[in-house]
Design a protein around this motif. Structure first.
Motif, PDB file in Angstrom:
ATOM      1  N   THR A   1       0.839  -1.208   0.000  1.00 20.99           N
ATOM      2  CA  THR A   1       0.000   0.000   0.000  1.00 20.99           C
ATOM      3  C   THR A   1       0.870   1.254   0.000  1.00 20.99           C
ATOM      4  O   THR A   1       0.540   2.239  -0.677  1.00 20.99           O
ATOM      5  N   ALA A   2       1.963   1.235   0.739  1.00 20.91           N
ATOM      6  CA  ALA A   2       2.840   2.409   0.772  1.00 20.91           C
ATOM      7  C   ALA A   2       3.420   2.688  -0.621  1.00 20.91           C
ATOM      8  O   ALA A   2       3.589   3.851  -1.011  1.00 20.91           O
TER       9      ALA A   2
ATOM     10  N   SER B   1      -2.279  14.484   5.159  1.00 23.33           N
ATOM     11  CA  SER B   1      -2.672  13.083   5.349  1.00 23.33           C
ATOM     12  C   SER B   1      -1.488  12.202   5.710  1.00 23.33           C
ATOM     13  O   SER B   1      -0.338  12.528   5.403  1.00 23.33           O
ATOM     14  N   CYS B   2      -1.810  11.061   6.359  1.00 23.10           N
ATOM     15  CA  CYS B   2      -0.785  10.055   6.640  1.00 23.10           C
ATOM     16  C   CYS B   2      -1.465   8.702   6.823  1.00 23.10           C
ATOM     17  O   CYS B   2      -2.686   8.630   7.010  1.00 23.10           O
TER      18      CYS B   2
ATOM     19  N   LEU C   1      -6.264  14.102   7.706  1.00 22.51           N
ATOM     20  CA  LEU C   1      -6.725  12.736   7.410  1.00 22.51           C
ATOM     21  C   LEU C   1      -5.692  11.743   7.916  1.00 22.51           C
ATOM     22  O   LEU C   1      -4.515  11.841   7.551  1.00 22.51           O
ATOM     23  N   VAL C   2      -6.123  10.820   8.750  1.00 27.22           N
ATOM     24  CA  VAL C   2      -5.221   9.782   9.272  1.00 27.22           C
ATOM     25  C   VAL C   2      -5.840   8.428   8.921  1.00 27.22           C
ATOM     26  O   VAL C   2      -6.941   8.108   9.378  1.00 27.22           O
TER      27      VAL C   2
ATOM     28  N   TRP D   1      -4.927   3.331   3.002  1.00 25.67           N
ATOM     29  CA  TRP D   1      -4.621   4.613   2.348  1.00 25.67           C
ATOM     30  C   TRP D   1      -5.721   4.922   1.348  1.00 25.67           C
ATOM     31  O   TRP D   1      -6.234   4.004   0.692  1.00 25.67           O
ATOM     32  N   PHE D   2      -6.112   6.171   1.254  1.00 28.03           N
ATOM     33  CA  PHE D   2      -7.057   6.634   0.234  1.00 28.03           C
ATOM     34  C   PHE D   2      -8.454   6.030   0.403  1.00 28.03           C
ATOM     35  O   PHE D   2      -9.228   5.989  -0.536  1.00 28.03           O
ATOM     36  N   LEU D   3      -8.758   5.544   1.591  1.00 29.96           N
ATOM     37  CA  LEU D   3     -10.112   5.068   1.855  1.00 29.96           C
ATOM     38  C   LEU D   3     -10.971   6.302   2.094  1.00 29.96           C
ATOM     39  O   LEU D   3     -10.709   7.045   3.036  1.00 29.96           O
TER      40      LEU D   3
END
Ligand code: NAD
Length: 478
Positions: A268-269, A410-411, A432-433, A438-440
């Motif tokens: 995902t990263a 975001s992170c 956004l955490v 990610w990107f949900l």
């Protein structure tokens, strides 16, 4: 292609034009009208007139039906729109059909639903008085959008602006004007009356963008783009006291603790760093890894990077297309050169123009290790396919590194320890955490950045609120 004003395509007053290019082939795609203050004024007047007509008297339910038809029409034309978007931006067609264009349709469907079922508070005072809240349109609003997700981000603003009953003047990015330019007839077919939706094409400073920001009859500006542009817009908008909403730059990170599911975290990263050629405000362009897991994560990330297929954006198998243009690629390369020539890091993957791509603005997915926190590679938004990797020993150090940039968008936090995830989420100065993801996105949720990443929040009822004038109407107690 021209401006779309009062339900018709029209040329610029003065007749000036500009060319939009296909960044993957260096070929000209279209010649567009180059907007002036006079064009913006025409569009604003058309909007103001339309607000005095039937659109100004529609109910939220009637508008919702129109917006649902817009969503259906976008779905029907998704292949044409996806192709146009890929050609204009250089991004892979596999992402535009199921990503950008599907999301544009979803934006209209979503905001039609929540606007139709909008709840507005009312209060009964101790004396029996009744205080009711009414939402009214602002009037004519201005939307200014960037090139990285053109239709996706334009419709993220356009759908709530229309759902709330406003007339709109949209100024898309000069590098990617085509999909916004194609929207006019589609909205008209869905039942949006002439003048309610207008597009003025062209540039920002001293031209169409600035004219929209300074126009006295534009009641609000919703802007997505660079932080410095946000500063300029805020200054220019001050005399007319407009409402402003800013979604600005980011310097996101994936923070991976040693106890995380390292396979999922690394996969995902990698996606977070390289999707859309790294040109996403929410990109995880920094990777922070707990020291004991460093080698394991790095090897996994490099294996995923090696599988990225850079090539023709119109080829279904391509997973990384072209950057937005050669000028932008120069900027990205200048960051990588800091590692190569000034010792600011070690390039362990990429760092070159792919030898197979003679044309276009392609660049290899690049991974740089050994960077210091003070390096421009870590502090500044590169907005390209460049991932920096750093290590940390403790969770406190991880959060200190995460928060030590001017941005706060975001992170992603990767750990199996729920208590640590909650602690880290509280520490993060980010709008956004994501935990183990990610990107949900859920479009009801607040979206926006802290620090130099934004002003205000969009999403769900917050977007509707931004595009509305709230009025309290009070009745005395009996
Ligand atoms: P940009 O700021 O250069 O341009 C964005 C838009 O603003 C364009 O339409 C441009 O013509 C217009 N503009 C430029 N100067 C203006 C001025 N003085 N007055 C009025 N309008 C003006 O940004 P870009 O390069 O197109 O986009 C990339 C940037 O956008 C990155 O920094 C990225 O992080 C940011 N971004 C943020 C989000 C978010 O949600 N936070 C989403 C996508 C992109």
């Amino acid at each position: 292609m021209s401006h779309y004003i009062d339900g018709r395509y029209v040329a610029s007053e003065g007749g000036k034009t500009f060319t939009t290019m296909n960044p993957a082939t260096d070929e000209a795609l279209a010649e567009l009208a180059r907007g002036t203050a006079a064009d913006v004024d025409r569009a604003v007047k058309a909007g103001a007139l339309a607000m005095q007509g039937p659109w100004g008297r529609t109910s939220a339910g009637e508008r919702a039906r129109v917006l649902r038809r817009v969503a259906d029409l976008i779905d029907q034309q998704r292949h044409e729109l996806a192709r146009l978007e890929s050609q204009d931006t250089g991004k892979p067609i596999s992402e535009t059909v199921t990503g950008d264009i599907a999301r544009a349709a979803h934006n209209f469907r979503f905001f039609s639903e929540i606007a139709a079922h909008r709840e507005l508070p009312s209060y009964v005072g101790d004396d029996g008085s009744l205080h009711t809240t009414h939402a009214e349109p602002l009037g004519v609003v201005g939307l200014i959008t960037p090139w990285n997700l053109p239709l996706y981000l334009a419709t993220w603003k356009l759908a709530p602006a229309l759902a709330a009953g406003n007339a709109v003047v949209l100024k898309p990015a000069e590098l990617t004007p085509l999909t916004a330019g194609a929207l006019g007839p589609l909205l008209a077919e869905a039942g949006v009356p002439p003048g309610v939706f207008n597009v003025v094409q062209g540039f920002g400073p001293g031209e169409a963008g600035e004219a929209l920001v300074t126009h006295p009859d534009v009641k609000a500006i919703s802007f997505t783009g660079e932080t410095r542009t946000g500063e300029a817009i805020m200054r220019a908008a001050a005399p007319s006291l407009k409402k402003l909403s800013f979604e600005l730059g980011g310097k996101g990170a994936s923070v991976i603790f040693a106890d995380a599911d390292l396979d999922r975290a690394a996969e995902t990263a990698t996606r977070a760093a390289f999707r859309n050629q790294g040109q996403i405000c929410l990109a995880g362009s920094r990777l922070l890894v707990e020291e004991s897991a460093y080698e394991a994560v790095l090897q996994r990330v490099l294996a995923h990077v090696a599988k990225i297929k850079v090539g023709d954006p119109l080829d279904e198998k391509t997973t990384m297309g072209s950057l937005i243009g050669k000028e932008h690629r120069e900027k990205v390369m200048s960051f990588v050169e800091r590692a190569r020539t000034q010792g600011e890091g070690k390039i362990v993957a990429g760092g070159r123009i792919p030898p197979s791509q003679a044309r276009g603005a392609f660049y290899e997915p690049t991974v740089i290790t050994g960077v210091s926190q003070r390096s421009a590679l870590v502090q500044e938004e590169i907005f390209g396919p460049v991932l920096t990797v750093q290590t940390f020993k403790t969770q406190e150090e991880a959060m200190a590194l995460l928060n030590d940039t001017p941005y706060g968008l975001s992170c992603s936090i990767w750990t199996k320890d729920l208590a640590r995830a909650q602690w880290a989420a509280r520490q993060a100065r980010m709008g956004l955490v994501w935990i183990n993801s990610w990107f949900l996105r859920d479009l009801h949720a607040a979206f926006g950045g802290m620090k130099r990443s934004g002003v205000g929040r969009e999403g769900g009822r917050l977007s509707l609120e931004f595009f509305s004038e709230l009025k309290t109407v009070t009745f005395p107690g009996g």
